[in-house]
Design a protein around this motif. Structure first.
Motif, PDB file in Angstrom:
ATOM      1  N   GLY A  85       1.125  -1.279   0.006  1.00 25.20           N
ATOM      2  CA  GLY A  85      -0.238  -0.117  -0.022  1.00 25.20           C
ATOM      3  C   GLY A  85       0.487   1.515  -0.036  1.00 25.20           C
ATOM      4  N   GLY A  86       2.342   1.208   0.411  1.00 27.84           N
ATOM      5  CA  GLY A  86       2.946   1.948   0.011  1.00 27.84           C
ATOM      6  C   GLY A  86       3.354   2.612  -1.068  1.00 27.84           C
ATOM      7  N   SER A  87       4.529   3.453  -0.981  1.00 28.59           N
ATOM      8  CA  SER A  87       4.902   3.814  -2.491  1.00 28.59           C
ATOM      9  C   SER A  87       6.624   4.464  -2.124  1.00 28.59           C
ATOM     10  CB  SER A  87       4.378   6.095  -2.725  1.00 28.59           C
ATOM     11  OG  SER A  87       3.106   5.724  -2.986  1.00 28.59           O
ATOM     12  N   LEU A  88       7.296   4.236  -3.320  1.00 24.63           N
ATOM     13  CA  LEU A  88       7.837   4.570  -4.466  1.00 24.63           C
ATOM     14  C   LEU A  88       8.671   5.398  -5.302  1.00 24.63           C
ATOM     15  CD1 LEU A  88       9.933   1.330  -2.530  1.00 24.63           C
ATOM     16  CD2 LEU A  88      10.619   3.060  -2.259  1.00 24.63           C
ATOM     17  N   ARG A  89       9.691   6.318  -5.277  1.00 21.18           N
ATOM     18  CA  ARG A  89       9.966   6.583  -6.080  1.00 21.18           C
ATOM     19  C   ARG A  89      11.402   6.527  -6.677  1.00 21.18           C
ATOM     20  NH1 ARG A  89      10.790  12.958  -8.663  1.00 21.18           N
ATOM     21  NH2 ARG A  89      12.152  12.729  -7.789  1.00 21.18           N
ATOM     22  N   LEU A  90      11.500   5.464  -7.953  1.00 17.87           N
ATOM     23  CA  LEU A  90      12.734   5.524  -8.456  1.00 17.87           C
ATOM     24  C   LEU A  90      13.008   6.718  -9.267  1.00 17.87           C
ATOM     25  CD1 LEU A  90      12.197   1.428  -9.948  1.00 17.87           C
ATOM     26  CD2 LEU A  90      12.604   2.191  -7.288  1.00 17.87           C
TER      27      LEU A  90
ATOM     28  N   ALA B   2       7.194  -0.132 -17.730  1.00 18.28           N
ATOM     29  CA  ALA B   2       6.690   1.348 -18.116  1.00 18.28           C
ATOM     30  C   ALA B   2       7.677   1.571 -18.947  1.00 18.28           C
ATOM     31  CB  ALA B   2       6.417   1.862 -17.225  1.00 18.28           C
ATOM     32  N   THR B   3       7.443   2.673 -20.047  1.00 13.93           N
ATOM     33  CA  THR B   3       7.944   3.382 -21.291  1.00 13.93           C
ATOM     34  C   THR B   3       7.390   4.984 -21.317  1.00 13.93           C
ATOM     35  OG1 THR B   3       9.241   3.497 -23.256  1.00 13.93           O
ATOM     36  CG2 THR B   3       6.984   2.457 -24.000  1.00 13.93           C
TER      37      THR B   3
ATOM     38  N   GLY C 211      -2.176   2.458 -13.789  1.00  5.88           N
ATOM     39  CA  GLY C 211      -3.052   3.206 -12.512  1.00  5.88           C
ATOM     40  C   GLY C 211      -2.487   3.221 -11.208  1.00  5.88           C
ATOM     41  N   ARG C 212      -1.170   2.326 -11.225  1.00  9.51           N
ATOM     42  CA  ARG C 212      -0.335   2.723  -9.501  1.00  9.51           C
ATOM     43  C   ARG C 212       0.859   3.556 -10.245  1.00  9.51           C
ATOM     44  NH1 ARG C 212       0.937  -2.005  -7.209  1.00  9.51           N
ATOM     45  NH2 ARG C 212       1.098  -2.718  -9.502  1.00  9.51           N
ATOM     46  N   PHE C 213       1.684   3.128 -11.344  1.00 10.60           N
ATOM     47  CA  PHE C 213       3.080   3.470 -11.646  1.00 10.60           C
ATOM     48  C   PHE C 213       3.330   4.319 -12.493  1.00 10.60           C
ATOM     49  CE2 PHE C 213       5.701  -0.916 -10.660  1.00 10.60           C
ATOM     50  CZ  PHE C 213       4.771  -0.501  -9.702  1.00 10.60           C
ATOM     51  N   THR C 214       3.197   5.683 -12.484  1.00  6.91           N
ATOM     52  CA  THR C 214       3.764   6.921 -13.333  1.00  6.91           C
ATOM     53  C   THR C 214       5.222   6.599 -13.929  1.00  6.91           C
ATOM     54  OG1 THR C 214       1.844   7.981 -12.507  1.00  6.91           O
ATOM     55  CG2 THR C 214       2.938   9.475 -13.638  1.00  6.91           C
ATOM     56  N   ILE C 215       5.499   6.758 -14.655  1.00 10.29           N
ATOM     57  CA  ILE C 215       6.678   7.178 -15.552  1.00 10.29           C
ATOM     58  C   ILE C 215       6.879   8.491 -16.093  1.00 10.29           C
ATOM     59  CG2 ILE C 215       6.203   6.109 -17.410  1.00 10.29           C
ATOM     60  CD1 ILE C 215       9.235   4.945 -17.969  1.00 10.29           C
ATOM     61  N   SER C 216       8.074   8.856 -16.039  1.00  7.63           N
ATOM     62  CA  SER C 216       7.624  10.490 -16.066  1.00  7.63           C
ATOM     63  C   SER C 216      10.130  11.297 -16.916  1.00  7.63           C
ATOM     64  CB  SER C 216       7.526  11.283 -15.163  1.00  7.63           C
ATOM     65  OG  SER C 216       8.458  11.953 -14.092  1.00  7.63           O
ATOM     66  N   ARG C 217      10.429  12.115 -17.408  1.00  5.33           N
ATOM     67  CA  ARG C 217      11.082  12.458 -17.143  1.00  5.33           C
ATOM     68  C   ARG C 217      11.524  14.089 -17.211  1.00  5.33           C
ATOM     69  NH1 ARG C 217      12.530   9.823 -23.101  1.00  5.33           N
ATOM     70  NH2 ARG C 217      14.957  11.430 -22.668  1.00  5.33           N
ATOM     71  N   ASP C 218      12.892  14.221 -17.043  1.00  8.61           N
ATOM     72  CA  ASP C 218      13.030  15.805 -16.460  1.00  8.61           C
ATOM     73  C   ASP C 218      14.497  15.607 -17.286  1.00  8.61           C
ATOM     74  OD1 ASP C 218      14.276  18.276 -15.935  1.00  8.61           O
ATOM     75  OD2 ASP C 218      13.739  18.219 -14.649  1.00  8.61           O
TER      76      ASP C 218
ATOM     77  N   MET D 249       5.528   5.218  -7.803  1.00 11.73           N
ATOM     78  CA  MET D 249       4.952   3.645  -7.705  1.00 11.73           C
ATOM     79  C   MET D 249       3.881   3.742  -6.108  1.00 11.73           C
ATOM     80  SD  MET D 249       8.056   1.119  -8.728  1.00 11.73           S
ATOM     81  CE  MET D 249       8.688   1.821  -7.462  1.00 11.73           C
ATOM     82  N   ASN D 250       2.936   3.672  -6.391  1.00 10.73           N
ATOM     83  CA  ASN D 250       2.030   3.835  -5.125  1.00 10.73           C
ATOM     84  C   ASN D 250       1.134   2.426  -5.250  1.00 10.73           C
ATOM     85  OD1 ASN D 250       2.760   6.469  -5.437  1.00 10.73           O
ATOM     86  ND2 ASN D 250       0.933   7.220  -6.511  1.00 10.73           N
ATOM     87  N   SER D 251       0.018   2.266  -4.163  1.00 11.72           N
ATOM     88  CA  SER D 251      -0.060   0.831  -4.076  1.00 11.72           C
ATOM     89  C   SER D 251       0.113   0.196  -4.122  1.00 11.72           C
ATOM     90  CB  SER D 251      -1.603   1.349  -4.375  1.00 11.72           C
ATOM     91  OG  SER D 251      -1.652   2.586  -4.657  1.00 11.72           O
ATOM     92  N   LEU D 252       1.643   0.149  -4.323  1.00 10.59           N
ATOM     93  CA  LEU D 252       2.486  -1.072  -3.851  1.00 10.59           C
ATOM     94  C   LEU D 252       1.798  -2.206  -3.433  1.00 10.59           C
ATOM     95  CD1 LEU D 252       5.803   0.440  -3.279  1.00 10.59           C
ATOM     96  CD2 LEU D 252       5.001  -1.161  -5.634  1.00 10.59           C
ATOM     97  N   LYS D 253       2.135  -3.744  -4.092  1.00 11.67           N
ATOM     98  CA  LYS D 253       2.263  -4.679  -3.718  1.00 11.67           C
ATOM     99  C   LYS D 253       3.038  -5.541  -3.266  1.00 11.67           C
ATOM    100  CE  LYS D 253      -2.401  -4.177  -6.999  1.00 11.67           C
ATOM    101  NZ  LYS D 253      -3.188  -5.114  -7.893  1.00 11.67           N
ATOM    102  N   PRO D 254       2.605  -6.852  -3.006  1.00  8.84           N
ATOM    103  CA  PRO D 254       3.828  -7.520  -2.681  1.00  8.84           C
ATOM    104  C   PRO D 254       4.463  -8.136  -3.999  1.00  8.84           C
ATOM    105  CG  PRO D 254       2.385  -8.282  -0.458  1.00  8.84           C
ATOM    106  CD  PRO D 254       1.896  -7.064  -1.641  1.00  8.84           C
ATOM    107  N   GLU D 255       3.580  -8.318  -4.779  1.00 10.02           N
ATOM    108  CA  GLU D 255       3.593  -8.421  -6.031  1.00 10.02           C
ATOM    109  C   GLU D 255       4.727  -7.968  -7.399  1.00 10.02           C
ATOM    110  OE1 GLU D 255       0.959  -9.063  -4.936  1.00 10.02           O
ATOM    111  OE2 GLU D 255      -0.712  -8.419  -6.653  1.00 10.02           O
ATOM    112  N   ASP D 256       4.838  -6.833  -6.508  1.00 10.48           N
ATOM    113  CA  ASP D 256       5.849  -5.431  -7.299  1.00 10.48           C
ATOM    114  C   ASP D 256       7.159  -6.068  -7.152  1.00 10.48           C
ATOM    115  OD1 ASP D 256       3.266  -3.513  -6.653  1.00 10.48           O
ATOM    116  OD2 ASP D 256       3.501  -4.136  -9.139  1.00 10.48           O
ATOM    117  N   THR D 257       7.468  -7.187  -5.972  1.00  5.87           N
ATOM    118  CA  THR D 257       9.091  -7.211  -5.928  1.00  5.87           C
ATOM    119  C   THR D 257       9.774  -7.540  -6.395  1.00  5.87           C
ATOM    120  OG1 THR D 257       8.631  -7.367  -2.967  1.00  5.87           O
ATOM    121  CG2 THR D 257      10.242  -8.841  -3.666  1.00  5.87           C
TER     122      THR D 257
END
Length: 121
Positions: A15-20, A49-50, A66-73, A83-91
């Motif tokens: 349920g947590g979030s991370l930003r890579l 994602a691309t 709907g849970r992950f968003t890719i962006s660039r600068d 990455m939002n609403s993370l699930k164990p299967e996202d490991t």
């Protein structure tokens, strides 16, 4: 040669979030198509994602839509994966990759070493 370096992985509860983040070298970053992939233990690497060169077009795996968003600068030579609403299967180990215009072979040409994302239940 393009160097690709990921950062931002870690351990997070479901349920947590991370930003890579992914930094790519070179003065032509705005010409690279960038992508994120992941590989879970015992599984093959899969597309996540691309994002297009300008950032105006993105695409996602169904499992993360709907849970992950890719962006660039492009000014910072950096691409992100929120990455939002993370699930164990996202490991998985998450990899960033660059598809550069001067390499004619299909697919992504330069890959990072990966960053570990672990989602606890």
């Amino acid at each position: 040669q393009v160097q690709v370096v990921e950062s931002g992985g870690g351990l997070v509860q479901a349920g947590g979030s991370l930003r890579l983040s992914c930094a790519a070298s070179g003065r032509a970053f705005s010409t690279y198509i960038m992508g994120w992939f992941r590989q879970a233990p015992g599984k093959e690497r899969e597309f996540v994602a691309t994002i297009s060169r300008s950032g105006g077009s993105t695409d996602y795996a169904e499992s993360v839509k709907g849970r992950f968003t890719i962006s660039r600068d492009n000014a910072k030579n950096t691409v992100y994966l929120q990455m939002n609403s993370l699930k164990p299967e996202d490991t998985a180990v998450y990899y960033c990759a660059a598809d550069v215009p001067w390499v004619v072979t299909k697919g992504y040409d330069y890959w990072g070493q990966g960053t570990q994302v672990t989602v606890s239940s």
